[in-house]
Write a protein that holds these residues in place. Structure first.
Motif, PDB file in Angstrom:
ATOM      1  N   PRO A  25      59.483  23.844  66.066  1.00  0.00           N
ATOM      2  CA  PRO A  25      59.311  23.612  67.352  1.00  0.00           C
ATOM      3  C   PRO A  25      59.396  22.047  68.065  1.00  0.00           C
ATOM      4  CG  PRO A  25      57.442  24.806  66.510  1.00  0.00           C
ATOM      5  CD  PRO A  25      58.338  24.113  65.179  1.00  0.00           C
ATOM      6  N   SER A  26      59.467  22.167  69.380  1.00  0.00           N
ATOM      7  CA  SER A  26      59.421  20.709  70.351  1.00  0.00           C
ATOM      8  C   SER A  26      58.370  19.978  69.615  1.00  0.00           C
ATOM      9  CB  SER A  26      59.443  21.010  71.499  1.00  0.00           C
ATOM     10  OG  SER A  26      60.460  21.821  71.949  1.00  0.00           O
ATOM     11  N   SER A  27      58.237  18.656  69.683  1.00  0.00           N
ATOM     12  CA  SER A  27      57.160  17.604  69.259  1.00  0.00           C
ATOM     13  C   SER A  27      56.517  17.544  70.461  1.00  0.00           C
ATOM     14  CB  SER A  27      57.765  16.453  68.991  1.00  0.00           C
ATOM     15  OG  SER A  27      58.267  15.818  69.776  1.00  0.00           O
ATOM     16  N   ARG A  28      55.394  16.964  70.476  1.00  0.00           N
ATOM     17  CA  ARG A  28      54.389  16.661  71.508  1.00  0.00           C
ATOM     18  C   ARG A  28      54.966  15.549  72.329  1.00  0.00           C
ATOM     19  NH1 ARG A  28      50.874  12.225  70.160  1.00  0.00           N
ATOM     20  NH2 ARG A  28      50.903  11.815  67.704  1.00  0.00           N
ATOM     21  N   PHE A  29      55.699  14.644  71.723  1.00  0.00           N
ATOM     22  CA  PHE A  29      56.372  13.465  72.415  1.00  0.00           C
ATOM     23  C   PHE A  29      57.275  14.032  73.518  1.00  0.00           C
ATOM     24  CE2 PHE A  29      55.298  11.869  68.152  1.00  0.00           C
ATOM     25  CZ  PHE A  29      54.157  10.849  68.600  1.00  0.00           C
ATOM     26  N   LEU A  30      58.143  15.326  72.779  1.00  0.00           N
ATOM     27  CA  LEU A  30      59.183  15.717  73.772  1.00  0.00           C
ATOM     28  C   LEU A  30      58.418  16.615  75.101  1.00  0.00           C
ATOM     29  CD1 LEU A  30      62.154  16.779  74.869  1.00  0.00           C
ATOM     30  CD2 LEU A  30      61.780  18.429  72.994  1.00  0.00           C
ATOM     31  N   ALA A  31      57.417  17.075  74.662  1.00  0.00           N
ATOM     32  CA  ALA A  31      56.687  18.201  75.625  1.00  0.00           C
ATOM     33  C   ALA A  31      56.030  17.043  76.544  1.00  0.00           C
ATOM     34  CB  ALA A  31      55.146  18.696  74.977  1.00  0.00           C
ATOM     35  N   ILE A  34      58.736  15.867  79.054  1.00  0.00           N
ATOM     36  CA  ILE A  34      59.237  17.180  80.069  1.00  0.00           C
ATOM     37  C   ILE A  34      58.161  17.131  81.158  1.00  0.00           C
ATOM     38  CG2 ILE A  34      59.422  19.339  80.283  1.00  0.00           C
ATOM     39  CD1 ILE A  34      60.570  19.470  77.303  1.00  0.00           C
ATOM     40  N   VAL A  35      56.978  17.121  80.649  1.00  0.00           N
ATOM     41  CA  VAL A  35      55.798  17.139  81.814  1.00  0.00           C
ATOM     42  C   VAL A  35      55.754  16.284  82.746  1.00  0.00           C
ATOM     43  CG1 VAL A  35      53.455  17.358  81.853  1.00  0.00           C
ATOM     44  CG2 VAL A  35      54.380  18.620  80.268  1.00  0.00           C
ATOM     45  N   GLN A  36      55.954  14.856  82.211  1.00  0.00           N
ATOM     46  CA  GLN A  36      56.134  13.716  83.078  1.00  0.00           C
ATOM     47  C   GLN A  36      57.324  13.723  84.187  1.00  0.00           C
ATOM     48  OE1 GLN A  36      56.739  10.414  80.546  1.00  0.00           O
ATOM     49  NE2 GLN A  36      54.587  10.810  79.346  1.00  0.00           N
ATOM     50  N   SER A  37      58.098  14.643  83.697  1.00  0.00           N
ATOM     51  CA  SER A  37      59.437  14.517  84.750  1.00  0.00           C
ATOM     52  C   SER A  37      59.400  15.661  85.705  1.00  0.00           C
ATOM     53  CB  SER A  37      60.901  14.918  83.776  1.00  0.00           C
ATOM     54  OG  SER A  37      60.844  13.919  82.665  1.00  0.00           O
ATOM     55  N   VAL A  38      58.219  16.484  85.698  1.00  0.00           N
ATOM     56  CA  VAL A  38      58.042  17.484  86.949  1.00  0.00           C
ATOM     57  C   VAL A  38      57.335  17.330  87.869  1.00  0.00           C
ATOM     58  CG1 VAL A  38      57.366  19.953  87.073  1.00  0.00           C
ATOM     59  CG2 VAL A  38      58.721  19.246  85.026  1.00  0.00           C
ATOM     60  N   PRO A  39      57.530  17.379  89.117  1.00  0.00           N
ATOM     61  CA  PRO A  39      56.814  17.305  90.528  1.00  0.00           C
ATOM     62  C   PRO A  39      55.871  18.232  90.615  1.00  0.00           C
ATOM     63  CG  PRO A  39      58.980  17.801  91.079  1.00  0.00           C
ATOM     64  CD  PRO A  39      58.899  17.686  89.588  1.00  0.00           C
ATOM     65  N   THR A  53      57.775  29.078  70.462  1.00  0.00           N
ATOM     66  CA  THR A  53      56.446  29.543  70.055  1.00  0.00           C
ATOM     67  C   THR A  53      55.441  28.952  71.208  1.00  0.00           C
ATOM     68  OG1 THR A  53      56.336  27.354  68.744  1.00  0.00           O
ATOM     69  CG2 THR A  53      56.741  29.582  67.635  1.00  0.00           C
ATOM     70  N   GLY A  54      56.001  28.256  71.988  1.00  0.00           N
ATOM     71  CA  GLY A  54      55.019  27.907  73.290  1.00  0.00           C
ATOM     72  C   GLY A  54      54.771  26.152  73.140  1.00  0.00           C
ATOM     73  N   ALA A  55      55.483  25.594  72.392  1.00  0.00           N
ATOM     74  CA  ALA A  55      55.205  24.166  72.210  1.00  0.00           C
ATOM     75  C   ALA A  55      55.234  23.413  73.510  1.00  0.00           C
ATOM     76  CB  ALA A  55      56.240  23.402  71.180  1.00  0.00           C
ATOM     77  N   ILE A  56      56.230  23.884  74.607  1.00  0.00           N
ATOM     78  CA  ILE A  56      56.220  23.373  75.769  1.00  0.00           C
ATOM     79  C   ILE A  56      55.332  24.034  76.723  1.00  0.00           C
ATOM     80  CG2 ILE A  56      57.670  22.527  77.687  1.00  0.00           C
ATOM     81  CD1 ILE A  56      58.332  21.133  75.183  1.00  0.00           C
ATOM     82  N   THR A  57      55.123  25.308  76.463  1.00  0.00           N
ATOM     83  CA  THR A  57      54.403  26.345  77.442  1.00  0.00           C
ATOM     84  C   THR A  57      52.980  25.732  77.475  1.00  0.00           C
ATOM     85  OG1 THR A  57      55.892  27.992  76.373  1.00  0.00           O
ATOM     86  CG2 THR A  57      53.810  28.597  77.723  1.00  0.00           C
ATOM     87  N   ARG A  58      52.236  25.443  76.642  1.00  0.00           N
ATOM     88  CA  ARG A  58      50.931  25.198  76.768  1.00  0.00           C
ATOM     89  C   ARG A  58      50.684  23.567  77.622  1.00  0.00           C
ATOM     90  NH1 ARG A  58      51.877  23.413  71.090  1.00  0.00           N
ATOM     91  NH2 ARG A  58      51.315  25.508  70.680  1.00  0.00           N
ATOM     92  N   TYR A  59      51.834  22.884  77.757  1.00  0.00           N
ATOM     93  CA  TYR A  59      51.644  21.784  78.594  1.00  0.00           C
ATOM     94  C   TYR A  59      51.799  22.241  80.025  1.00  0.00           C
ATOM     95  CZ  TYR A  59      51.464  18.634  74.509  1.00  0.00           C
ATOM     96  OH  TYR A  59      51.010  18.410  73.328  1.00  0.00           O
ATOM     97  N   ILE A  60      52.851  23.128  80.057  1.00  0.00           N
ATOM     98  CA  ILE A  60      53.267  23.724  81.634  1.00  0.00           C
ATOM     99  C   ILE A  60      51.888  24.158  82.072  1.00  0.00           C
ATOM    100  CG2 ILE A  60      54.614  25.640  82.700  1.00  0.00           C
ATOM    101  CD1 ILE A  60      56.557  25.189  80.637  1.00  0.00           C
ATOM    102  N   ALA A  68      50.391  30.017  90.570  1.00  0.00           N
ATOM    103  CA  ALA A  68      51.812  29.774  90.342  1.00  0.00           C
ATOM    104  C   ALA A  68      52.258  30.920  89.338  1.00  0.00           C
ATOM    105  CB  ALA A  68      51.792  28.356  89.592  1.00  0.00           C
ATOM    106  N   LYS A  69      53.463  31.162  89.823  1.00  0.00           N
ATOM    107  CA  LYS A  69      54.084  32.389  88.975  1.00  0.00           C
ATOM    108  C   LYS A  69      54.849  31.610  87.962  1.00  0.00           C
ATOM    109  CE  LYS A  69      54.402  36.336  91.397  1.00  0.00           C
ATOM    110  NZ  LYS A  69      54.374  37.931  91.090  1.00  0.00           N
ATOM    111  N   VAL A  70      54.834  32.117  86.709  1.00  0.00           N
ATOM    112  CA  VAL A  70      55.536  31.508  85.382  1.00  0.00           C
ATOM    113  C   VAL A  70      56.176  32.855  84.754  1.00  0.00           C
ATOM    114  CG1 VAL A  70      54.986  30.572  83.447  1.00  0.00           C
ATOM    115  CG2 VAL A  70      53.144  29.856  85.269  1.00  0.00           C
ATOM    116  N   PHE A  71      57.371  32.460  84.551  1.00  0.00           N
ATOM    117  CA  PHE A  71      58.236  33.377  84.033  1.00  0.00           C
ATOM    118  C   PHE A  71      58.817  32.727  82.509  1.00  0.00           C
ATOM    119  CE2 PHE A  71      58.805  34.096  88.418  1.00  0.00           C
ATOM    120  CZ  PHE A  71      58.909  35.524  88.586  1.00  0.00           C
ATOM    121  N   LEU A  72      58.757  33.339  81.507  1.00  0.00           N
ATOM    122  CA  LEU A  72      59.018  32.745  80.181  1.00  0.00           C
ATOM    123  C   LEU A  72      59.938  33.753  79.556  1.00  0.00           C
ATOM    124  CD1 LEU A  72      55.696  32.115  78.442  1.00  0.00           C
ATOM    125  CD2 LEU A  72      56.830  30.825  79.895  1.00  0.00           C
ATOM    126  N   PHE A  73      61.169  33.012  79.150  1.00  0.00           N
ATOM    127  CA  PHE A  73      62.397  33.771  78.706  1.00  0.00           C
ATOM    128  C   PHE A  73      62.366  33.406  77.171  1.00  0.00           C
ATOM    129  CE2 PHE A  73      63.102  34.220  83.143  1.00  0.00           C
ATOM    130  CZ  PHE A  73      63.665  35.383  83.315  1.00  0.00           C
TER     131      PHE A  73
END
Length: 195
Positions: A25-31, A34-39, A53-60, A68-73
């Motif tokens: 899964p994606s690392s916490r550094f990558l997560a 990504i999170v820093q890049s979103v307004p 497995t939700g490595a980024i999802t938990r940060y979202i 907020a509406k969240v769609f996971l694919f």
């Protein structure tokens, strides 16, 4: 018994490496990148393509308001079922090729943000075009795409349909990853384009 995330991810990769794209899964550094890049103050609707497995999802989830509406694919059924348990208020689908249709079914015309970890390098050119078309059509004018990829292969295709604001390299991930921060042009009328 819950299967640990790493084991679940590895099983998904071994079962279908074309769709999963990595053994971890994606690392916490990558997560974090990504999170820093979103307004986040502008985000009322977001889709994550390739949730794994939700490595980024938990940060979202930590960044969003409850309204907020969240769609996971996520194509992998076991991973998708695991995510449903962790995030029961999110909306789940298996195939990002139907992104526009699926958000429309939920009363959302366009998204503020899309976070995409799909392994484009494993897809046929036709599949790349289909998914990129769905992404562009479902983003609002000025909407943001954050895509993380293991190469710069998609740079040309992203540039053809989006404005690339920056590309950042995250070495502390396996494999090391490029994070594209893209924005949909506010002047493009997607309804009149040739998708």
């Amino acid at each position: 018994m819950n299967i640990p995330e790493y084991q679940l991810f590895l099983q998904g990769f071994l079962k279908n490496p074309q769709r999963v794209g990595s053994i971890l899964p994606s690392s916490r550094f990558l997560a974090a990148k990504i999170v820093q890049s979103v307004p986040w103050n502008e985000v009322k609707s977001v889709a994550e393509l390739g949730s794994g497995t939700g490595a980024i999802t938990r940060y979202i989830k930590a960044q969003l308001t409850d309204s907020a509406k969240v769609f996971l694919f996520e194509r992998d059924k076991k991973m998708r079922e695991s995510l449903k348990v962790k995030y029961p208020h999110f909306i789940f689908h298996s195939n990002a090729s139907y992104l526009v249709k699926k958000i429309n079914q939920e009363g959302i015309n366009q998204l503020d943000c899309i976070i995409c970890g799909l392994p484009f390098f494993n897809f046929t050119s036709e599949m790349q075009e289909t998914i990129l078309s769905q992404i562009v059509r479902s983003l609002k004018p000025g909407g943001v795409l954050i895509a993380y990829q293991y190469s710069l292969q998609m740079k040309k295709k992203f540039t053809e349909q989006l404005i690339i604001e920056k590309i950042e390299f995250v070495p502390y991930n396996f494999p090391p990853t490029f994070v594209y921060v893209c924005r949909r042009d506010e002047l493009i009328d997607v309804g009149k384009s040739s998708f």
